[in-house]
Write a protein that holds these residues in place. Structure first.
Motif, PDB file in Angstrom:
ATOM      1  N   SER A 125       0.825  -1.211   0.000  1.00 32.86           N
ATOM      2  CA  SER A 125       0.000   0.000   0.000  1.00 32.86           C
ATOM      3  C   SER A 125       0.852   1.251   0.000  1.00 32.86           C
ATOM      4  O   SER A 125       0.368   2.341  -0.338  1.00 32.86           O
ATOM      5  CB  SER A 125      -0.917   0.020   1.236  1.00 32.86           C
ATOM      6  N   GLY A 126       2.108   1.111   0.415  1.00 33.62           N
ATOM      7  CA  GLY A 126       2.981   2.270   0.539  1.00 33.62           C
ATOM      8  C   GLY A 126       2.839   2.998   1.850  1.00 33.62           C
ATOM      9  O   GLY A 126       3.448   4.053   2.052  1.00 33.62           O
ATOM     10  N   LEU A 127       2.067   2.442   2.781  1.00 32.38           N
ATOM     11  CA  LEU A 127       1.808   3.127   4.038  1.00 32.38           C
ATOM     12  C   LEU A 127       1.933   2.155   5.210  1.00 32.38           C
ATOM     13  O   LEU A 127       1.153   1.214   5.330  1.00 32.38           O
ATOM     14  CB  LEU A 127       0.397   3.728   4.026  1.00 32.38           C
ATOM     15  N   ALA A 128       2.938   2.383   6.049  1.00 34.10           N
ATOM     16  CA  ALA A 128       3.081   1.593   7.273  1.00 34.10           C
ATOM     17  C   ALA A 128       2.072   2.108   8.288  1.00 34.10           C
ATOM     18  O   ALA A 128       2.100   3.286   8.650  1.00 34.10           O
ATOM     19  CB  ALA A 128       4.498   1.737   7.823  1.00 34.10           C
ATOM     20  N   ALA A 129       1.170   1.261   8.759  1.00 32.00           N
ATOM     21  CA  ALA A 129       0.090   1.760   9.590  1.00 32.00           C
ATOM     22  C   ALA A 129      -0.572   0.636  10.375  1.00 32.00           C
ATOM     23  O   ALA A 129      -0.493  -0.535  10.001  1.00 32.00           O
ATOM     24  CB  ALA A 129      -0.960   2.460   8.731  1.00 32.00           C
ATOM     25  N   LEU A 130      -1.265   1.057  11.449  1.00 30.55           N
ATOM     26  CA  LEU A 130      -2.034   0.148  12.309  1.00 30.55           C
ATOM     27  C   LEU A 130      -3.453   0.658  12.428  1.00 30.55           C
ATOM     28  O   LEU A 130      -3.697   1.867  12.495  1.00 30.55           O
ATOM     29  CB  LEU A 130      -1.413   0.093  13.710  1.00 30.55           C
ATOM     30  N   LEU A 131      -4.381  -0.283  12.482  1.00 31.35           N
ATOM     31  CA  LEU A 131      -5.785   0.015  12.757  1.00 31.35           C
ATOM     32  C   LEU A 131      -6.239  -0.919  13.871  1.00 31.35           C
ATOM     33  O   LEU A 131      -6.043  -2.136  13.781  1.00 31.35           O
ATOM     34  CB  LEU A 131      -6.636  -0.207  11.509  1.00 31.35           C
ATOM     35  N   PHE A 132      -6.824  -0.362  14.921  1.00 31.93           N
ATOM     36  CA  PHE A 132      -7.253  -1.164  16.074  1.00 31.93           C
ATOM     37  C   PHE A 132      -8.575  -0.610  16.567  1.00 31.93           C
ATOM     38  O   PHE A 132      -8.704   0.591  16.833  1.00 31.93           O
ATOM     39  CB  PHE A 132      -6.203  -1.091  17.188  1.00 31.93           C
ATOM     40  N   GLU A 133      -9.572  -1.496  16.708  1.00 30.35           N
ATOM     41  CA  GLU A 133     -10.863  -1.058  17.214  1.00 30.35           C
ATOM     42  C   GLU A 133     -11.509  -2.163  18.031  1.00 30.35           C
ATOM     43  O   GLU A 133     -11.674  -3.290  17.555  1.00 30.35           O
ATOM     44  CB  GLU A 133     -11.785  -0.658  16.065  1.00 30.35           C
ATOM     45  N   ALA A 134     -11.843  -1.852  19.278  1.00 33.76           N
ATOM     46  CA  ALA A 134     -12.580  -2.771  20.151  1.00 33.76           C
ATOM     47  C   ALA A 134     -13.638  -1.946  20.877  1.00 33.76           C
ATOM     48  O   ALA A 134     -13.299  -1.097  21.709  1.00 33.76           O
ATOM     49  CB  ALA A 134     -11.648  -3.456  21.132  1.00 33.76           C
ATOM     50  N   VAL A 135     -14.899  -2.182  20.549  1.00 30.91           N
ATOM     51  CA  VAL A 135     -15.987  -1.359  21.065  1.00 30.91           C
ATOM     52  C   VAL A 135     -17.049  -2.249  21.686  1.00 30.91           C
ATOM     53  O   VAL A 135     -17.446  -3.269  21.108  1.00 30.91           O
ATOM     54  CB  VAL A 135     -16.602  -0.495  19.943  1.00 30.91           C
ATOM     55  N   ALA A 136     -17.486  -1.888  22.884  1.00 33.53           N
ATOM     56  CA  ALA A 136     -18.575  -2.555  23.597  1.00 33.53           C
ATOM     57  C   ALA A 136     -19.230  -1.521  24.493  1.00 33.53           C
ATOM     58  O   ALA A 136     -18.684  -0.420  24.671  1.00 33.53           O
ATOM     59  CB  ALA A 136     -18.038  -3.739  24.406  1.00 33.53           C
ATOM     60  N   PRO A 137     -20.392  -1.815  25.058  1.00 35.48           N
ATOM     61  CA  PRO A 137     -21.016  -0.838  25.958  1.00 35.48           C
ATOM     62  C   PRO A 137     -20.043  -0.391  27.051  1.00 35.48           C
ATOM     63  O   PRO A 137     -19.511  -1.198  27.803  1.00 35.48           O
ATOM     64  CB  PRO A 137     -22.202  -1.611  26.550  1.00 35.48           C
TER      65      PRO A 137
END
Length: 639
Positions: A125-137
């Motif tokens: 992709s040409g982009l070093a990156a992280l995505l993190f998502e943890a959602v609860a009430p």
């Protein structure tokens, strides 16, 4: 200025409209990150949770790989899949993290490895990156500016030689003098800058997010080597693995500062190409290190400079999460060992995708995958079915604008079609076998129209109804010589139509099914007229020796009538041209012609040379090694 502001606002709205809904997280890295080849990033986040829920799924993505710790415990060893599910998109992992959380403060740490270059199995992709998502009430853990992130400078590039161009992975050099000790543990007091938000979800260059369709890797944990011996000079440890496997090497040494330890396997030049290796630069004192990029082979080599005292070496095996549930045994030791090595070869050519080999390419060549997915139903548990489904969707999602499909895919530096491999892929032994043995037709509707376009727009038939040969980008029917492409093309095309007709009927496309039936009838009616000589099948103008493959394929496709079997068997007792890739079909043809004894005899004749290497636990690309091999001669090849 007003017009400039409106233009920026419009661009922002368009970008926002492209962003994928349902994500609160953003892609992040750090200001210092230039997304260069072989970049490593360390991320940290401390979160307070009043009450840990029974379940909490984190959705995690990276370009390209990541390792996850929560409260100091390793949760994921090598997460992420090579890009991409389609040319512009990225996979994400769903990871259950509730068992690792605690009431109160929690430390989340993620190490990301950005390949930073494309290969036969990955598009950068040409982009070093992280995505993190943890959602609860009451809980919202999302990647944003509140995270900490730094380039991990201890991870570096080696000098030459580098891995060959087919591999997106780089060699890994770790300089322990720059180690951030304890950075992934609670209580770390070192300083990291805040992360930078660099992209919303759904926009370029990382594209839409597709859920990982296969399990996370099975981690077998650290194990001791079967044996360890020193070279005569004393500078190399040869550490025997129990079998050819995907491993990461570990060491514990006592050394003075600045010593360089080289780590590689005996497969470092597997397939006559440089593959991956590692280097470790010591700090002063006792130290431990695990090189996180997996290698494969039968032995791990630690090449030691003077003054390094080895305290311990071991390895971690990881691999596709499936079980060897199939079994075979008989009163012939040769056949028992052949089965054992075949199963081991199948397993080591599975990871992010089915691979041709785990060393030179790690690439999803679909001619290989056709053989692999058929074998999996006999050898492995049902979790293996998911890997073939992933490959089916990738193959068709990467269809070119001109309707051509090609493999390997995903691919960042390859777009060439091997026409006969593609016919095999979409046909009876490829897509249809996956459906038939798994009972899962869920993929059919999604790929049918693209499959139909390939078979009826890219391929053409002549006035008699026989398919017109196409060179494509690489006219390849098999390794070796004496390949009768005209006969093979018609057989593979007939088998592709056979699969397409079955899918058309499933989907209620009766007009398509009727037209396909007509085409199959025409091929069947004219095939013998053009290719049958009275004693064998040969294309007009073909000058080579009679091709054993071209006798087998009419049998397995159903184009050869039973009255021709005696003549065909006679040819197969004389001609031995197929490589291991196509020998499968020769042997199947013999069984179909009620010649099991000769089929087993031929199998032994063909595989004896390969089996006479007792040090190897896997099977080869060719019938031998080096000059007796094909295509570089890997000793662990899919077919």
């Amino acid at each position: 200025m007003k017009h400039y502001f409106l233009l920026l606002l419009l661009i922002g709205c368009i970008a926002s409209g492209r962003a994928e809904s349902g994500w609160k997280a953003h892609w992040i890295n750090t200001e210092r990150c230039q997304s260069a080849t072989n970049t490593w990033l360390a991320f940290r986040k401390t979160v307070h949770i009043d009450k840990v829920p029974q379940t909490l799924t984190a959705r995690i993505a990276a370009d390209s790989k990541y390792w996850l710790w929560i409260n100091g415990r390793l949760v994921v060893f090598e997460g992420g899949l090579k890009r991409g599910p389609s040319p512009d998109d990225t996979y994400y992992d769903p990871v259950e993290i509730a068992p690792y959380l605690q009431n109160g403060e929690n430390t989340i740490a993620v190490l990301v490895w950005h390949f930073g270059k494309s290969g036969f199995s990955h598009v950068n992709s040409g982009l070093a990156a992280l995505l993190f998502e943890a959602v609860a009430p009451g809980i919202e853990i999302v990647s944003d500016k509140s995270w900490q992130c730094t380039v991990y400078d201890a991870y570096q590039n080696t000098g030459a030689p580098y891995p060959n161009y087919r591999l997106p992975e780089s060699n890994i050099r770790f300089d322990a003098r720059m180690e951030m000790s304890g950075w992934n543990q609670p209580g770390y007091t070192g300083k990291m800058p805040n992360a930078e938000v660099i992209s919303p979800v759904g926009g370029a260059p990382l594209g839409k997010l597709v859920e990982r369709p296969i399990p996370l890797w099975k981690d077998y944990g650290f194990k001791p080597y079967v044996s360890v011996r020193r070279s005569a000079a004393g500078d190399t440890l040869y550490c025997r693995l129990p079998y050819n496997s995907q491993v990461t090497p570990y060491l514990k040494v006592e050394a003075s500062v600045g010593k360089v330890i080289h780590i590689r396997t005996d497969n470092y030049e597997g397939g006559s190409q440089y593959n991956v290796r590692a280097e470790y630069v010591t700090r002063d004192g006792v130290q431990e290190y695990e090189s996180l990029g997996w290698m494969n082979g039968h032995e791990m080599l630690y090449i030691l400079p003077e003054g390094v005292k080895v305290l311990d070496v071991k390895f971690r095996e990881t691999g596709y999460n499936t079980e060897f549930t199939g079994s075979f045994s008989c009163n012939d030791p040769f056949m028992n060992e052949l089965w054992k090595r075949s199963a081991r070869t199948l397993y080591i050519t599975m990871r992010d995708s089915y691979m041709d080999c785990p060393d030179r390419e790690r690439a999803q060549w679909w001619g290989d995958e056709v053989n692999e997915l058929g074998e999996a139903f006999y050898a492995l548990s049902p979790s293996s079915h998911k890997l073939a489904l992933k490959g089916i969707h990738e193959l068709m999602n990467w269809q070119r604008e001109d309707g051509v499909i090609f493999a390997p895919a995903p691919a960042g530096n390859w777009r060439k079609e091997l026409p006969l491999q593609m016919l095999a892929s979409v046909g009876w032994y490829g897509f249809y076998t996956q459906y038939y043995y798994s009972g899962d037709s869920s993929f059919v509707a999604g790929i049918y129209d693209r499959m139909h376009r390939y078979l009826h727009e890219v391929w053409q038939v002549d006035k008699s109804g026989l398919v017109i040969e196409r060179d494509g980008d690489w006219s390849w029917g098999d390794w070796g010589e004496n390949i009768d492409m005209g006969v093979l093309a018609n057989c593979w095309y007939y088998l592709a139509l056979k699969a397409e007709k079955a899918f058309a009927l499933q989907l209620g496309k009766t007009a398509d099914a009727d037209e396909i039936s007509r085409m199959m009838y025409s091929i069947g009616k004219c095939f013998d007229t053009k290719f049958w000589t009275g004693s064998s099948y040969r294309s007009p103008g073909y000058k080579g020796e009679t091709d054993d493959r071209a006798q087998a394929m009419p049998v397995v496709s159903g184009l050869a009538s039973a009255d021709k079997y005696p003549a065909l068997v006679k040819v197969l007792k004389k001609e031995y041209h197929a490589s291991p890739y196509m020998e499968k079909y020769v042997l199947e043809a013999l069984f179909r012609m009620n010649e099991p004894s000769f089929a087993l005899e031929r199998m032994k004749q063909r595989y004896t040379k390969m089996m006479n290497y007792p040090e190897y636990t896997t099977l080869f690309e060719g019938w031998g090694i080096g000059p007796d091999g094909f295509g570089g001669g890997t000793i662990n090849h899919a077919w």
